[in-house]
Each structure stands twice: as C-alpha cells, then as structure tokens.
Write a protein that holds these residues in place. Structure first.
Motif, PDB file in Angstrom:
ATOM      1  N   PRO A 113       0.794  -1.237   0.000  1.00 47.27           N
ATOM      2  CA  PRO A 113       0.000   0.000   0.000  1.00 47.27           C
ATOM      3  C   PRO A 113       0.827   1.288   0.000  1.00 47.27           C
ATOM      4  CG  PRO A 113       0.230  -0.746   2.241  1.00 47.27           C
ATOM      5  CD  PRO A 113       1.057  -1.698   1.380  1.00 47.27           C
ATOM      6  N   LEU A 114       2.164   1.177  -0.174  1.00 42.06           N
ATOM      7  CA  LEU A 114       2.990   2.383  -0.071  1.00 42.06           C
ATOM      8  C   LEU A 114       2.669   3.392  -1.163  1.00 42.06           C
ATOM      9  CD1 LEU A 114       5.085   3.129   2.024  1.00 42.06           C
ATOM     10  CD2 LEU A 114       6.873   2.417   0.433  1.00 42.06           C
ATOM     11  N   VAL A 115       2.570   2.919  -2.419  1.00 45.15           N
ATOM     12  CA  VAL A 115       2.280   3.828  -3.535  1.00 45.15           C
ATOM     13  C   VAL A 115       0.784   3.827  -3.837  1.00 45.15           C
ATOM     14  CG1 VAL A 115       2.695   4.323  -5.972  1.00 45.15           C
ATOM     15  CG2 VAL A 115       4.588   3.581  -4.504  1.00 45.15           C
ATOM     16  N   ALA A 116       0.261   2.674  -4.224  1.00 48.48           N
ATOM     17  CA  ALA A 116      -1.183   2.567  -4.482  1.00 48.48           C
ATOM     18  C   ALA A 116      -1.877   2.183  -3.183  1.00 48.48           C
ATOM     19  CB  ALA A 116      -1.442   1.526  -5.568  1.00 48.48           C
ATOM     20  N   GLY A 117      -1.823   3.103  -2.228  1.00 50.07           N
ATOM     21  CA  GLY A 117      -2.388   2.845  -0.913  1.00 50.07           C
ATOM     22  C   GLY A 117      -3.707   3.560  -0.697  1.00 50.07           C
ATOM     23  N   PRO A 118      -4.194   3.537   0.540  1.00 52.27           N
ATOM     24  CA  PRO A 118      -5.494   4.145   0.821  1.00 52.27           C
ATOM     25  C   PRO A 118      -5.553   5.630   0.474  1.00 52.27           C
ATOM     26  CG  PRO A 118      -4.312   3.626   2.851  1.00 52.27           C
ATOM     27  CD  PRO A 118      -3.590   2.951   1.748  1.00 52.27           C
ATOM     28  N   GLY A 119      -4.460   6.342   0.746  1.00 50.09           N
ATOM     29  CA  GLY A 119      -4.437   7.771   0.444  1.00 50.09           C
ATOM     30  C   GLY A 119      -4.554   8.063  -1.034  1.00 50.09           C
ATOM     31  N   SER A 120      -3.719   7.370  -1.842  1.00 50.93           N
ATOM     32  CA  SER A 120      -3.729   7.608  -3.285  1.00 50.93           C
ATOM     33  C   SER A 120      -4.994   7.074  -3.949  1.00 50.93           C
ATOM     34  CB  SER A 120      -2.486   6.989  -3.940  1.00 50.93           C
ATOM     35  OG  SER A 120      -2.365   5.625  -3.623  1.00 50.93           O
ATOM     36  N   LEU A 121      -5.506   5.948  -3.468  1.00 50.71           N
ATOM     37  CA  LEU A 121      -6.715   5.369  -4.066  1.00 50.71           C
ATOM     38  C   LEU A 121      -7.947   6.225  -3.770  1.00 50.71           C
ATOM     39  CD1 LEU A 121      -6.144   1.536  -3.440  1.00 50.71           C
ATOM     40  CD2 LEU A 121      -5.844   2.800  -5.573  1.00 50.71           C
ATOM     41  N   THR A 122      -8.050   6.724  -2.545  1.00 50.44           N
ATOM     42  CA  THR A 122      -9.178   7.592  -2.233  1.00 50.44           C
ATOM     43  C   THR A 122      -9.034   8.937  -2.944  1.00 50.44           C
ATOM     44  OG1 THR A 122      -8.055   8.205  -0.169  1.00 50.44           O
ATOM     45  CG2 THR A 122      -9.775   6.556  -0.015  1.00 50.44           C
ATOM     46  N   SER A 123      -7.779   9.367  -3.130  1.00 54.34           N
ATOM     47  CA  SER A 123      -7.536  10.610  -3.883  1.00 54.34           C
ATOM     48  C   SER A 123      -7.962  10.448  -5.332  1.00 54.34           C
ATOM     49  CB  SER A 123      -6.053  10.995  -3.822  1.00 54.34           C
ATOM     50  OG  SER A 123      -5.672  11.315  -2.506  1.00 54.34           O
ATOM     51  N   ILE A 124      -7.721   9.262  -5.888  1.00 56.89           N
ATOM     52  CA  ILE A 124      -8.121   8.969  -7.270  1.00 56.89           C
ATOM     53  C   ILE A 124      -9.638   9.135  -7.414  1.00 56.89           C
ATOM     54  CG2 ILE A 124      -8.442   7.062  -8.910  1.00 56.89           C
ATOM     55  CD1 ILE A 124      -5.676   8.067  -9.115  1.00 56.89           C
ATOM     56  N   LEU A 125     -10.378   8.606  -6.441  1.00 57.98           N
ATOM     57  CA  LEU A 125     -11.835   8.721  -6.493  1.00 57.98           C
ATOM     58  C   LEU A 125     -12.279  10.173  -6.350  1.00 57.98           C
ATOM     59  CD1 LEU A 125     -13.009   5.645  -4.360  1.00 57.98           C
ATOM     60  CD2 LEU A 125     -12.841   5.842  -6.838  1.00 57.98           C
ATOM     61  N   SER A 126     -11.579  10.934  -5.515  1.00 59.59           N
ATOM     62  CA  SER A 126     -11.906  12.348  -5.337  1.00 59.59           C
ATOM     63  C   SER A 126     -11.608  13.147  -6.600  1.00 59.59           C
ATOM     64  CB  SER A 126     -11.104  12.933  -4.163  1.00 59.59           C
ATOM     65  OG  SER A 126     -11.407  12.260  -2.965  1.00 59.59           O
ATOM     66  N   LEU A 127     -10.464  12.858  -7.238  1.00 59.34           N
ATOM     67  CA  LEU A 127     -10.076  13.567  -8.461  1.00 59.34           C
ATOM     68  C   LEU A 127     -11.058  13.280  -9.593  1.00 59.34           C
ATOM     69  CD1 LEU A 127      -6.200  13.003  -8.414  1.00 59.34           C
ATOM     70  CD2 LEU A 127      -7.375  15.199  -8.170  1.00 59.34           C
ATOM     71  N   ARG A 128     -11.578  12.047  -9.629  1.00 59.72           N
ATOM     72  CA  ARG A 128     -12.484  11.674 -10.707  1.00 59.72           C
ATOM     73  C   ARG A 128     -13.776  12.492 -10.663  1.00 59.72           C
ATOM     74  NH1 ARG A 128     -15.374   5.901 -12.068  1.00 59.72           N
ATOM     75  NH2 ARG A 128     -15.898   6.427 -14.192  1.00 59.72           N
ATOM     76  N   ALA A 129     -14.126  12.950  -9.473  1.00 57.16           N
ATOM     77  CA  ALA A 129     -15.337  13.755  -9.335  1.00 57.16           C
ATOM     78  C   ALA A 129     -15.156  15.157  -9.929  1.00 57.16           C
ATOM     79  CB  ALA A 129     -15.720  13.863  -7.865  1.00 57.16           C
ATOM     80  N   GLU A 130     -13.876  15.577 -10.073  1.00 60.42           N
ATOM     81  CA  GLU A 130     -13.605  16.930 -10.545  1.00 60.42           C
ATOM     82  C   GLU A 130     -12.977  16.980 -11.937  1.00 60.42           C
ATOM     83  OE1 GLU A 130     -11.684  19.524  -7.665  1.00 60.42           O
ATOM     84  OE2 GLU A 130     -12.048  18.028  -6.116  1.00 60.42           O
ATOM     85  N   PHE A 131     -12.111  16.005 -12.235  1.00 58.51           N
ATOM     86  CA  PHE A 131     -11.350  16.032 -13.483  1.00 58.51           C
ATOM     87  C   PHE A 131     -11.743  14.890 -14.406  1.00 58.51           C
ATOM     88  CE2 PHE A 131      -7.802  17.761 -10.567  1.00 58.51           C
ATOM     89  CZ  PHE A 131      -8.367  19.026 -10.586  1.00 58.51           C
ATOM     90  N   SER A 132     -11.393  15.041 -15.692  1.00 62.89           N
ATOM     91  CA  SER A 132     -11.684  13.977 -16.663  1.00 62.89           C
ATOM     92  C   SER A 132     -10.696  12.822 -16.476  1.00 62.89           C
ATOM     93  CB  SER A 132     -11.603  14.514 -18.091  1.00 62.89           C
ATOM     94  OG  SER A 132     -10.278  14.885 -18.408  1.00 62.89           O
ATOM     95  N   SER A 133     -11.140  11.624 -16.809  1.00 55.30           N
ATOM     96  CA  SER A 133     -10.332  10.414 -16.606  1.00 55.30           C
ATOM     97  C   SER A 133      -9.014  10.466 -17.371  1.00 55.30           C
ATOM     98  CB  SER A 133     -11.127   9.182 -17.040  1.00 55.30           C
ATOM     99  OG  SER A 133     -12.293   9.037 -16.259  1.00 55.30           O
ATOM    100  N   GLU A 134      -9.034  11.035 -18.590  1.00 52.50           N
ATOM    101  CA  GLU A 134      -7.818  11.103 -19.406  1.00 52.50           C
ATOM    102  C   GLU A 134      -6.721  11.883 -18.695  1.00 52.50           C
ATOM    103  OE1 GLU A 134     -10.795  12.064 -20.402  1.00 52.50           O
ATOM    104  OE2 GLU A 134     -11.366  11.047 -22.256  1.00 52.50           O
ATOM    105  N   ASN A 135      -7.100  12.998 -18.090  1.00 50.44           N
ATOM    106  CA  ASN A 135      -6.114  13.828 -17.396  1.00 50.44           C
ATOM    107  C   ASN A 135      -5.571  13.140 -16.148  1.00 50.44           C
ATOM    108  OD1 ASN A 135      -6.402  16.009 -19.245  1.00 50.44           O
ATOM    109  ND2 ASN A 135      -8.272  16.642 -18.206  1.00 50.44           N
ATOM    110  N   ILE A 136      -6.421  12.400 -15.466  1.00 51.84           N
ATOM    111  CA  ILE A 136      -5.977  11.665 -14.274  1.00 51.84           C
ATOM    112  C   ILE A 136      -5.022  10.550 -14.667  1.00 51.84           C
ATOM    113  CG2 ILE A 136      -6.720  10.278 -12.293  1.00 51.84           C
ATOM    114  CD1 ILE A 136      -9.407  11.799 -12.405  1.00 51.84           C
TER     115      ILE A 136
END
Length: 197
Positions: A113-136
């Motif tokens: 979980p160091l890189v793809a951990g809870p922080g980054s995975l939950t951040s991914i879900l948060s970013l998806r609500a604001e930005f387009s998938s291609e940019n993420i």
C-alpha cells in the motif's frame, strides 16, 4: 480525448503529495536491505495498473463487496501504521518466510500500500469527481515515472547519505508516515460516523 494541462498538473501534484515517493526513500532502502533487491519496473507497473483500474472500477468494486471508501482507507492505514513503527522502533512486523515471498517486496508493501495505498486510491476517487479520466491517467503516468526513477536511484541515494543519514531519515519519515496513517484513520472514522444510518 480532452487533455487539459491545468488538470493534469493539478492532479499530478495531488498524487505526488499523497504518494510521497521521495519521502518513502528510507522505507524503500530498508525494504531493499531486507529483500536484497527491488524490481523497480515491476513495482512501478503494478502500482500504475492498480491506480488506473481503481480509477474506473474502485467505487463500484467497493460497493459490490459492501465496503465504503472510508472503511477501505482505515484498513490501509493499519498497514502504514505498522510500517511506520518498524522505521521508528527498529522492530520487524513484515517477515519474509521464503525466497519467493522475498521477491514480492516489489508488490507488497511497495506497489501496495505504499504507492497505491489508501491515500492515493481515495484521492483517485476524489479527483475523478472533478477532473476527466484522461487527465488523471496522464497524472498517474507522470507519478509512475517519478516512482521508477526514485526506486532505481535508491542505492545511490543510500551511498550518498551514508548509514547515519539513512538512520536519521528513517526515524524522521517514520514519524511522518505514522502521522499520515493516523490522519487517514481519523478521517475514515469521522466519515463513517457522518454517514446517515
């Protein structure tokens, strides 16, 4: 495809701060000592795949098995917590029992979980609500390049800092990682209790 440089830059900076691969250098060096070798390419590819897949199916997957994002984050915070205790106290929780398991340090705990951990995975879900998938996706790719470079250069960084430098960094970043684990845990607990019954 709708690429937006501003979105890419913002998402990249958010993920860079959450992943904190530079701050994880002492952990990486310590794991390399334990396992003898870290497969930089394998760890980078696996972490990138986990982040990208989670971007599209994360929320649905968690909903399917009846787990909320907050509960997922709390579970991951425990892993980070014990990694931090290893760094601070010099004790060992993660023991590799055979040669095959030692090879998996590139996967666990570096890729997850160091890189793809809870922080980054939950951040991914948060970013998806604001930005387009291609940019993420581009932002994930940028961070994976940085991760690969840091993993590859970890031996040189260790030689540059020396034993005392590594020891000091290990304690300092252990405390930082512990604080991140506590933050993820408390945020998850707060979010759970805010969910209406």
């Amino acid at each position: 495809m709708d690429l937006d440089f501003k979105q890419i830059l913002t998402a990249s900076m958010v993920l860079f701060a959450v992943i904190d691969i530079v701050g994880s250098i002492p952990i990486i060096i310590d794991l390399r000592r334990k396992t003898g070798h870290i497969q930089s390419g394998k760890a980078t590819i696996i972490a990138g795949v986990i982040l990208t897949v989670f971007l599209f199916v994360g929320q649905s997957m968690l909903n399917l098995i009846g787990i909320t994002v907050s509960q997922f984050a709390i579970a991951g915070s425990f892993v980070l917590f014990f990694l931090a205790l290893e760094m601070i106290l010099g004790i060992t929780f993660f023991k590799e029992e055979d040669e095959d398991a030692m090879k998996d340090a590139s996967v666990f705990p570096i890729a997850f979980p160091l890189v793809a951990g809870p922080g980054s995975l939950t951040s991914i879900l948060s970013l998806r609500a604001e930005f387009s998938s291609e940019n993420i996706i581009v932002a994930i790719f940028v961070n994976m390049i940085i991760m690969f470079i840091v993993l590859k250069a970890s031996a040189k960084i260790e030689r540059l800092l020396g034993q005392n430098g590594i020891r000091i960094l290990r304690k300092v970043f252990g405390v930082i990682l512990l604080a991140i684990a506590v933050k993820i845990f408390t945020t998850g607990i707060r979010d759970i209790f805010l969910i209406p019954s």
